[in-house]
Design an enzyme around this catalytic site. Structure first.
Site, PDB file in Angstrom:
ATOM      1  CB  ALA A  10      -0.855  -0.135   1.117  1.00 17.92           C
ATOM      2  N   GLY A  12       1.901   2.765  -2.886  1.00 19.66           N
ATOM      3  CA  GLY A  12       1.884   3.576  -4.342  1.00 19.66           C
ATOM      4  C   GLY A  12       1.012   4.526  -4.072  1.00 19.66           C
ATOM      5  NE  ARG A  16      -4.059   5.239 -13.280  1.00 19.83           N
ATOM      6  CZ  ARG A  16      -4.164   4.181 -13.561  1.00 19.83           C
ATOM      7  NH1 ARG A  16      -5.059   3.726 -14.538  1.00 19.83           N
ATOM      8  NH2 ARG A  16      -3.374   2.983 -13.027  1.00 19.83           N
ATOM      9  CE  LYS A  23      -4.812   2.313  -5.743  1.00 16.04           C
ATOM     10  NZ  LYS A  23      -4.123   1.640  -7.080  1.00 16.04           N
ATOM     11  CD  GLN A  76       8.341   0.587  -1.773  1.00 16.55           C
ATOM     12  OE1 GLN A  76       7.205   0.654  -1.791  1.00 16.55           O
ATOM     13  NE2 GLN A  76       9.107  -0.108  -2.833  1.00 16.55           N
ATOM     14  CB  THR A  82       5.842  -5.301  -6.597  1.00 19.55           C
ATOM     15  OG1 THR A  82       6.171  -5.756  -7.883  1.00 19.55           O
ATOM     16  CG2 THR A  82       4.689  -4.503  -6.856  1.00 19.55           C
ATOM     17  N   GLY A 143       0.390  -8.233 -15.876  1.00 20.85           N
ATOM     18  CA  GLY A 143       1.441  -9.040 -15.857  1.00 20.85           C
ATOM     19  C   GLY A 143       0.577 -10.170 -16.695  1.00 20.85           C
ATOM     20  CG  ASN A 231      -5.707   1.583 -10.910  1.00 18.01           C
ATOM     21  OD1 ASN A 231      -4.975   1.231  -9.868  1.00 18.01           O
ATOM     22  ND2 ASN A 231      -5.782   0.552 -12.016  1.00 18.01           N
ATOM     23  CB  ALA A 383     -50.275  18.451  15.201  1.00 18.28           C
TER      24      ALA A 383
HETATM   25  C1  UD1 Z   1       1.295  -5.616 -10.745  1.00 12.23           C
HETATM   26  C2  UD1 Z   1       2.053  -6.733 -11.085  1.00 12.23           C
HETATM   27  C3  UD1 Z   1       1.352  -7.191 -12.363  1.00 12.23           C
HETATM   28  C4  UD1 Z   1      -0.244  -7.510 -12.185  1.00 12.23           C
HETATM   29  C5  UD1 Z   1      -0.932  -6.239 -11.315  1.00 12.23           C
HETATM   30  C6  UD1 Z   1      -1.989  -6.524 -10.974  1.00 12.23           C
HETATM   31  C7  UD1 Z   1       4.342  -6.303 -10.485  1.00 12.23           C
HETATM   32  C8  UD1 Z   1       5.941  -5.840 -11.074  1.00 12.23           C
HETATM   33  N1  UD1 Z   1       3.387  -6.364 -11.599  1.00 12.23           N
HETATM   34  O1  UD1 Z   1       1.391  -4.482 -11.704  1.00 12.23           O
HETATM   35  O2  UD1 Z   1       1.815  -8.558 -12.953  1.00 12.23           O
HETATM   36  O3  UD1 Z   1      -0.826  -7.898 -13.164  1.00 12.23           O
HETATM   37  O4  UD1 Z   1      -0.109  -5.797 -10.294  1.00 12.23           O
HETATM   38  O5  UD1 Z   1      -2.714  -5.590 -10.300  1.00 12.23           O
HETATM   39  O6  UD1 Z   1       4.358  -6.684  -9.423  1.00 12.23           O
HETATM   40  N2  UD1 Z   1       3.500  -1.037  -4.649  1.00 12.23           N
HETATM   41  C9  UD1 Z   1       4.082  -0.567  -3.698  1.00 12.23           C
HETATM   42  N3  UD1 Z   1       5.309  -0.062  -3.746  1.00 12.23           N
HETATM   43  C10 UD1 Z   1       6.019  -0.022  -5.043  1.00 12.23           C
HETATM   44  C11 UD1 Z   1       5.452  -0.426  -6.037  1.00 12.23           C
HETATM   45  C12 UD1 Z   1       4.025  -0.918  -5.924  1.00 12.23           C
HETATM   46  O7  UD1 Z   1       3.714  -0.646  -2.335  1.00 12.23           O
HETATM   47  O8  UD1 Z   1       7.071   0.217  -5.201  1.00 12.23           O
HETATM   48  C13 UD1 Z   1       1.902  -1.390  -4.512  1.00 12.23           C
HETATM   49  C14 UD1 Z   1       1.193  -0.261  -5.263  1.00 12.23           C
HETATM   50  O9  UD1 Z   1       0.728   0.445  -4.097  1.00 12.23           O
HETATM   51  C15 UD1 Z   1      -0.140  -1.503  -5.470  1.00 12.23           C
HETATM   52  C16 UD1 Z   1       0.710  -2.721  -5.728  1.00 12.23           C
HETATM   53  O10 UD1 Z   1       1.970  -2.538  -5.086  1.00 12.23           O
HETATM   54  O11 UD1 Z   1      -0.863  -1.481  -4.272  1.00 12.23           O
HETATM   55  C17 UD1 Z   1       0.810  -3.159  -7.124  1.00 12.23           C
HETATM   56  O12 UD1 Z   1       1.380  -1.980  -7.633  1.00 12.23           O
HETATM   57  P1  UD1 Z   1       1.199  -1.445  -9.188  1.00 12.23           P
HETATM   58  O13 UD1 Z   1       2.325  -0.247  -9.271  1.00 12.23           O
HETATM   59  O14 UD1 Z   1      -0.273  -0.934  -9.262  1.00 12.23           O
HETATM   60  O15 UD1 Z   1       1.858  -2.740  -9.999  1.00 12.23           O
HETATM   61  P2  UD1 Z   1       1.041  -2.910 -11.424  1.00 12.23           P
HETATM   62  O16 UD1 Z   1       1.883  -2.186 -12.614  1.00 12.23           O
HETATM   63  O17 UD1 Z   1      -0.314  -2.793 -11.488  1.00 12.23           O
HETATM   64 CA    CA Z   2      -2.207  -1.811 -10.376  1.00 10.27          CA
END
Ligand code: UD1
Ligand code: CA
Length: 478
Positions: A10, A12, A16, A23, A76, A82, A143, A231, A383
């Protein structure tokens, strides 16, 4: 599952959403998005839960701890992917053994049972990595699950790194993954950020497991909506409608009649008993409870209310109010916090109540304001009665006894009391306490100025009507 770690991502930004609220904190069906996820996670009874926070962590962190006091928060600082987020989570929790599930904080439809089945299957198959995968009509942005000729999972390829052929694949990574902890600890440092986004992809752990000769598998979830994230606000509304549809359907299966599911909104923590009837345009919010045979609606909003068995609540707005069994409320009632209506009592049309205890069988039927008051059982309020509770500085209480009868258009100037079995005449302004059994009369005696309209309003319709009536009367008198 005796050694299960769940990591909830959580960190990110969720740009959007275009919101000052992070979010995962946006509400849906009465809970934050992450609140729903934590609820599903709690149902699996994990050994430990680690939440990765980053963006606006001053908002998100306390909210998570509020909902799940034992959760470990891992910070983070920069969102480098991720894989990076999970590495921080593993370090913060010190997890090195057992099973690790990674989930995202923005999938509010996720159910505990799905997580539990996924974790159980992962452990039974003794895999290094399991992917909760799904088939979606439009896989853009996800992915993709790449399988070899034998159908075994080879890798997850992210949208931006996928070849045109790989982009055709409609089996996607839901974002929920399960790992053998020892493998995960060994794989995380081997993930690089040499890819289209320059991020550390957790999904690269799949390819690494294959290179190590370890088993990888995907568990296809039928109900992909459970893994869908929101999103932006349009997606949030879509998920909200779908979650509501599920909640309403569940209550109907449990014996609640919902006349129009499309216009009925029931939040996640509401409790309904069998044979409750909900009419169109009704919203049941917060911790509202409705007991059996009660009928609520149409066009009613109740937040944190308790509605008794067999009660009837019509076109009403209520918050933190308790309505007794068999009681009647509305149409057009406004129940404010602290309203308590007794068994078979009535709060009728255009009546506003606040911090008011209204006894069994007591009635406030029409056009009244009842604030900071106690009304005894069996009493009837006339009333158009105002309980004047506010003197401009402080609030005061009015206490009315049992089986009293008050006239129409009364004002009770608090603090004041009316004893058991007492009464008031119409138009009374009650400023002094009325003893039990007494009748209070405060309006001054009426005077009739005969012929006033004809002499003071000559030439008007009023005077003309008065003259006609007089002539009619004189004729009958002859
Ligand atoms: C990710 C997956 C993708 C999958 C999709 C499903 C990876 C590389 N890709 O892509 O395969 O189909 O989710 O929705 O894992 N987050 C952090 N720190 C970070 C980056 C992300 O906490 O540095 C959190 C975000 O807040 C979010 C989740 O991880 O809750 C997914 O991150 P997001 O950037 O949305 O990944 P996608 O590109 O959607
Ligand atoms: Ca996502």
């Amino acid at each position: 599952m005796d050694n299960l770690t769940v990591i909830v991502l959580a960190a990110g930004g969720g740009t959007r959403m275009k919101s000052k609220t992070m979010k995962v904190l946006h509400p849906i069906a009465g809970r934050s998005m992450i609140g729903h996820v934590l609820n599903a996670v709690a149902a699996v009874e994990p050994t430990r839960v680690v939440a990765v926070v980053g963006h606006q962590r001053d908002q998100v962190g306390p909210h998570i701890i509020d909902l799940m006091p034992n959760a470990v928060l891992a910070v983070q600082e920069t969102q480098d992917g991720t894989g990076h987020a999970v590495r921080i989570a593993m370090e913060a929790s010190g997890t090195t053994t057992g099973t690790v599930i990674v989930a995202a904080g923005d999938t509010p439809l996720l159910e505990g049972e799905s997580l539990r089945a996924f974790a159980a299957e992962h452990e039974a198959a003794q895999r290094a990595v399991s992917i909760l995968s799904g088939r979606v009509p439009n896989p853009f942005g996800y992915g993709r699950i790449v399988r070899n000729h034998e159908g075994d999972v080879e890798a997850i390829v992210e949208e931006k790194d996928a070849s045109p052929l790989q982009r055709e694949i409609d089996e996607i990574n839901s974002g929920i993954l399960a790992f053998d902890a020892e493998f995960l600890v060994s794989a995380l440092p081997r993930i690089s950020n040499d890819n289209a986004k320059g991020e550390y992809y957790l999904t690269d752990a799949v390819g690494i497991a294959r290179e190590d000769g370890l088993t990888v598998g995907a568990h296809l979830i039928e109900d992909v909506a459970q893994t869908e994230g929101a999103n932006d606000r349009a997606q949030l509304a879509d998920l909200g409608r779908e979650l509501n549809r599920r909640i309403v359907t569940r209550w109907m299966k449990d014996g609640v009649t919902v006349m129009d599911p499309a216009t009925t909104w029931i939040e996640a923590d509401v409790v309904l008993e069998p044979d409750v009837v909900i009419l169109p345009g009704t919203q049941l919010l917060g911790a509202t409870v409705v007991r059996e045979d009660a009928v609520v609606g149409p066009d009613t909003t109740l937040k944190d209310c308790e509605i008794g068995a067999g009660a009837r609540v019509v076109r009403t707005h209520g918050e933190l109010a308790v309505v007794g069994d068999q009681a009647n409320v509305g149409p057009f009632a406004y129940l404010r916090p602290g309203t308590q209506l007794g068994i078979a009592g009535k709060i009728g049309t255009f009546v506003e109540t606040k911090n008011a205890q209204i006894g069994d069988g007591a009635k406030v039927p029409h056009l009244s304001y009842v604030g900071d008051a106690e009304i005894g059982e069996g009493t009837n309020i006339g009333a158009g009665t105002i309980f004047a509770n506010y003197d401009g500085v402080a609030k005061h209480r009015t206490v009315i006894g049992r089986h009293a009868r008050t006239g129409s258009n009364n004002t009770f100037v608090a603090p004041v009391s009316l004893g058991d079995g007492a009464g008031t005449a119409g138009g009374t302004t009650v400023r002094r306490n009325v003893p039990a059994g007494a009748l209070a009369v405060s309006a001054s005696a009426q005077r009739n100025l005969e012929g006033w309209s004809e002499s003071k309003r000559p030439g008007t319709a009023q005077a003309e009507a008065a003259r006609t009536a007089r002539e009619q009367q004189e004729k009958t008198a002859e």
